[in-house]
Design an enzyme around this catalytic site. Structure first.
Site, mmCIF file in Angstrom:
data_model
loop_
_atom_site.group_PDB
_atom_site.id
_atom_site.type_symbol
_atom_site.label_atom_id
_atom_site.label_comp_id
_atom_site.label_asym_id
_atom_site.label_seq_id
_atom_site.Cartn_x
_atom_site.Cartn_y
_atom_site.Cartn_z
ATOM 1 N N ASN A 48 0.805 -1.229 0.000
ATOM 2 C CA ASN A 48 0.000 0.000 0.000
ATOM 3 C C ASN A 48 0.836 1.277 0.000
ATOM 4 O O ASN A 48 0.438 2.285 -0.589
ATOM 5 C CB ASN A 48 -0.910 0.025 1.248
ATOM 6 C CG ASN A 48 -1.959 -1.079 1.223
ATOM 7 O OD1 ASN A 48 -2.380 -1.516 0.149
ATOM 8 N ND2 ASN A 48 -2.370 -1.535 2.393
ATOM 9 N N HIS A 76 -7.264 -4.014 -14.224
ATOM 10 C CA HIS A 76 -6.069 -3.362 -14.766
ATOM 11 C C HIS A 76 -6.299 -2.786 -16.164
ATOM 12 O O HIS A 76 -5.359 -2.307 -16.797
ATOM 13 C CB HIS A 76 -4.890 -4.339 -14.758
ATOM 14 C CG HIS A 76 -4.407 -4.655 -13.364
ATOM 15 N ND1 HIS A 76 -3.464 -5.622 -13.099
ATOM 16 C CD2 HIS A 76 -4.733 -4.120 -12.168
ATOM 17 C CE1 HIS A 76 -3.240 -5.673 -11.786
ATOM 18 N NE2 HIS A 76 -3.995 -4.776 -11.194
HETATM 19 C C1 HEM Z 1 -4.474 -10.451 -9.235
HETATM 20 C C2 HEM Z 1 -3.661 -9.909 -8.374
HETATM 21 C C3 HEM Z 1 -3.260 -8.459 -8.447
HETATM 22 C C4 HEM Z 1 -1.994 -7.990 -8.390
HETATM 23 C C5 HEM Z 1 -0.734 -8.807 -8.208
HETATM 24 C C6 HEM Z 1 -2.074 -6.562 -8.537
HETATM 25 C C7 HEM Z 1 -0.992 -5.718 -8.500
HETATM 26 C C8 HEM Z 1 -1.031 -4.380 -8.819
HETATM 27 C C9 HEM Z 1 0.116 -3.524 -8.870
HETATM 28 C C10 HEM Z 1 1.540 -3.934 -8.543
HETATM 29 C C11 HEM Z 1 -0.310 -2.305 -9.274
HETATM 30 C C12 HEM Z 1 0.563 -1.069 -9.460
HETATM 31 C C13 HEM Z 1 0.733 -0.413 -8.111
HETATM 32 C C14 HEM Z 1 1.902 0.536 -8.050
HETATM 33 O O1 HEM Z 1 2.893 0.315 -8.729
HETATM 34 O O2 HEM Z 1 1.818 1.511 -7.269
HETATM 35 C C15 HEM Z 1 -1.724 -2.383 -9.453
HETATM 36 C C16 HEM Z 1 -2.518 -1.341 -9.858
HETATM 37 C C17 HEM Z 1 -3.884 -1.416 -9.948
HETATM 38 N N1 HEM Z 1 -4.669 -2.490 -9.585
HETATM 39 FE FE1 HEM Z 1 -4.041 -4.343 -9.189
HETATM 40 N N2 HEM Z 1 -3.374 -6.198 -8.699
HETATM 41 C C18 HEM Z 1 -4.146 -7.328 -8.636
HETATM 42 C C19 HEM Z 1 -5.516 -7.381 -8.690
HETATM 43 C C20 HEM Z 1 -6.334 -6.279 -8.789
HETATM 44 C C21 HEM Z 1 -7.754 -6.288 -8.599
HETATM 45 C C22 HEM Z 1 -8.555 -7.511 -8.161
HETATM 46 C C23 HEM Z 1 -8.197 -5.024 -8.838
HETATM 47 C C24 HEM Z 1 -9.600 -4.487 -8.765
HETATM 48 C C25 HEM Z 1 -10.650 -5.168 -9.159
HETATM 49 C C26 HEM Z 1 -7.051 -4.242 -9.180
HETATM 50 C C27 HEM Z 1 -7.085 -2.925 -9.548
HETATM 51 C C28 HEM Z 1 -5.971 -2.157 -9.807
HETATM 52 C C29 HEM Z 1 -6.042 -0.823 -10.375
HETATM 53 C C30 HEM Z 1 -7.307 -0.111 -10.818
HETATM 54 C C31 HEM Z 1 -4.726 -0.345 -10.431
HETATM 55 C C32 HEM Z 1 -4.265 1.047 -10.876
HETATM 56 C C33 HEM Z 1 -4.340 1.962 -9.658
HETATM 57 C C34 HEM Z 1 -3.953 3.407 -9.920
HETATM 58 O O3 HEM Z 1 -3.674 3.790 -11.045
HETATM 59 O O4 HEM Z 1 -3.942 4.150 -8.919
HETATM 60 N N3 HEM Z 1 -5.932 -5.026 -9.115
HETATM 61 N N4 HEM Z 1 -2.144 -3.663 -9.169
#
Ligand code: HEM
Ligand SMILES: *[C@@H]1O[C@H](CO)[C@@H](O)[C@H](O)[C@H]1NC(C)=O
Ligand SMILES: *[C@@H]1O[C@H](CO)[C@@H](O)[C@H](O)[C@H]1NC(C)=O
Ligand SMILES: *[C@@H]1O[C@H](CO)[C@@H](O)[C@H](O)[C@H]1NC(C)=O
Ligand SMILES: *[C@@H]1O[C@H](CO)[C@@H](O)[C@H](O)[C@H]1NC(C)=O
Length: 349
Positions: free
Chosen positions: A101, A200
């Protein structure tokens, strides 16, 4: 600002989707229900929608950030707004500073703004956890994604849990086996994993989340061999080895549009995170779903909405457990303690 025609369309879509969803899903916990605040705060959806719309207008990325906020709340002791608690020496170490986080999750200030607007019209009625759930659904809809009725009636936790955030949130270097495990730990299946990874389709990643994939994949000193060579070159330019880990890159080519482009990218080896691409390159079941969602956007939207409801129903605090926080960043017990000096001051006068 909400145009009338837009609102009408929104409501009609709500109803249409509710009908579709009632055929494909049962809320895991019957205690949560979309009409929970209908008597006590009928304006709630309108207030949240106006505030989310204003926030997205200021910062297009905020829709994605609010969606992710709900996900990171739900995976750690259920959807109870535990992620919103600021650290305080009087509380167990909270989730905001946990590595998944810290410097990554965004939108806390937007939730504060929505909460103030809601408190003005419906004081002490609506939980922070429900505000987060509603804000995530509205963000998806405003980005062009599906609409669903959000089951409501959650209560807010009294504490967060740093080590649970470490344990339960999946990391970007996960294999497909690890991802399946993290999802099954919280009662979600392979369809939920693939459809929700479709989140994503909006938002950005920081370089720090992909740097090992680019320069030291599996400790081998090179890039992930499955990554498309053009994308690799682009990502290396944006994220030079040893560069600023806070620089961001889109998770798909249309990072403000909720579509199925994300799945099409996986098929051509242009997934940004390792945890994205493995859904296509490892595991026949996840690959089949990637292909399905890439071919059929309607199916993706319906499955995504159903899985969001399932995720939102995880271990809700209802009845006597939890509370309706007045300030989303603090349990109410600390609010009154913090106000004591103020009361003393007043009685001195
Ligand atoms: C399946 C496992 C998942 C992994 C390993 C994962 C991992 C990540 C990571 C590493 C980022 C970038 C964060 C950063 O670099 O600060 C990210 C961004 C994001 N994730 Fe996931 N995520 C997962 C599942 C999900 C789920 C279930 C959702 C929502 C339904 C989600 C929604 C998002 C969104 C919308 C972003 C972009 C956030 C932004 O631009 O502020 N992710 N995720
Ligand atoms: C916090 O999470 C850890 C790891 O999941 C767990 O072992 C511990 O019991 C939790 N603490 C509380 C107070 O719930
Ligand atoms: C990103 O920015 C934060 C806040 O300014 C800083 O504390 C952190 O060290 C930076 N992280 C990286 C990976 O550079
Ligand atoms: C995936 O499917 C292929 C071709 O049908 C099969 O040979 C392989 O054993 C399957 N792999 C797994 C892990 O099920
Ligand atoms: C796409 O999925 C929807 C919803 O499941 C289904 O009704 C429709 O027949 C599918 N379309 C195609 C072309 O397969």
């Amino acid at each position: 600002m909400v145009k009338l025609s837009e609102t009408a369309r929104f409501t009609a879509l709500c109803a249409a989707f509710a009908v579709i969803l009632s055929m494909v899903t049962e809320p895991a916990d019957a205690q949560l229900k979309p009409e929970f605040y209908v008597q006590t705060c009928p304006q709630l959806p309108t207030i949240v929608q106006q505030q989310v719309q204003a926030a997205i207008k200021k910062d297009a990325r905020m829709a994605a950030s609010l969606l992710r906020l709900h996900f990171h709340d739900c995976f750690v002791q259920g959807c109870d707004a535990s992620i919103l608690l600021d650290d305080d020496s009087r509380l167990p170490l909270g989730e905001k500073t946990a590595p998944p986080n810290l410097n990554s999750v965004r939108g806390y200030d937007v939730i504060d703004t929505i909460k103030s607007a809601v408190e003005k019209q419906c004081p002490k009625i609506v939980s922070c956890a429900d505000i987060v759930a509603l804000a995530s659904a509205i963000s998806v809809r405003l980005s062009g994604g599906p609409m669903w009725y959000v089951p409501l009636g959650r209560r807010d936790s009294l504490t967060g849990n740093f080590s649970a955030a470490l344990e339960f949130l999946p990391g970007p270097s996960s294999t497909v086996t690890e991802l399946k495990q993290k999802f099954s730990n919280v009662g979600l299946n392979v369809v939920d994993l693939v459809s929700l990874s479709g989140g994503h389709t909006i938002g950005l990643s920081r370089c720090v989340s992909i740097i090992t994939r680019l320069y030291d994949f599996n400790g081998g000193g090179g890039a992930d061999p499955t990554i498309d060579s053009k994308l690799l070159a682009t990502l290396k330019t944006t994220c030079p080895n040893g560069g600023d880990g806070n620089v961001t890159t889109p998770l798909d080519p249309t990072p403000t549009v909720f579509d199925n482009r994300y799945f099409k990218q996986l098929q051509i080896f242009k997934g940004v995170l390792n945890s994205d691409e493995v859904l296509f390159t490892q595991g026949n079941d996840t690959k089949g779903l990637v292909n399905l969602y890439s071919q059929n956007v309607t199916k993706f939207m319906a499955d995504f909405a159903a899985s969001m409801i399932k995720m939102g129903n995880m271990k809700p605090l209802t009845g006597k457990s939890g509370e309706i926080r007045l300030n989303c960043r603090k349990p109410n017990s600390l609010l009154s303690q913090d106000m004591e000096p103020l009361i003393e001051l007043v009685s001195d006068i």
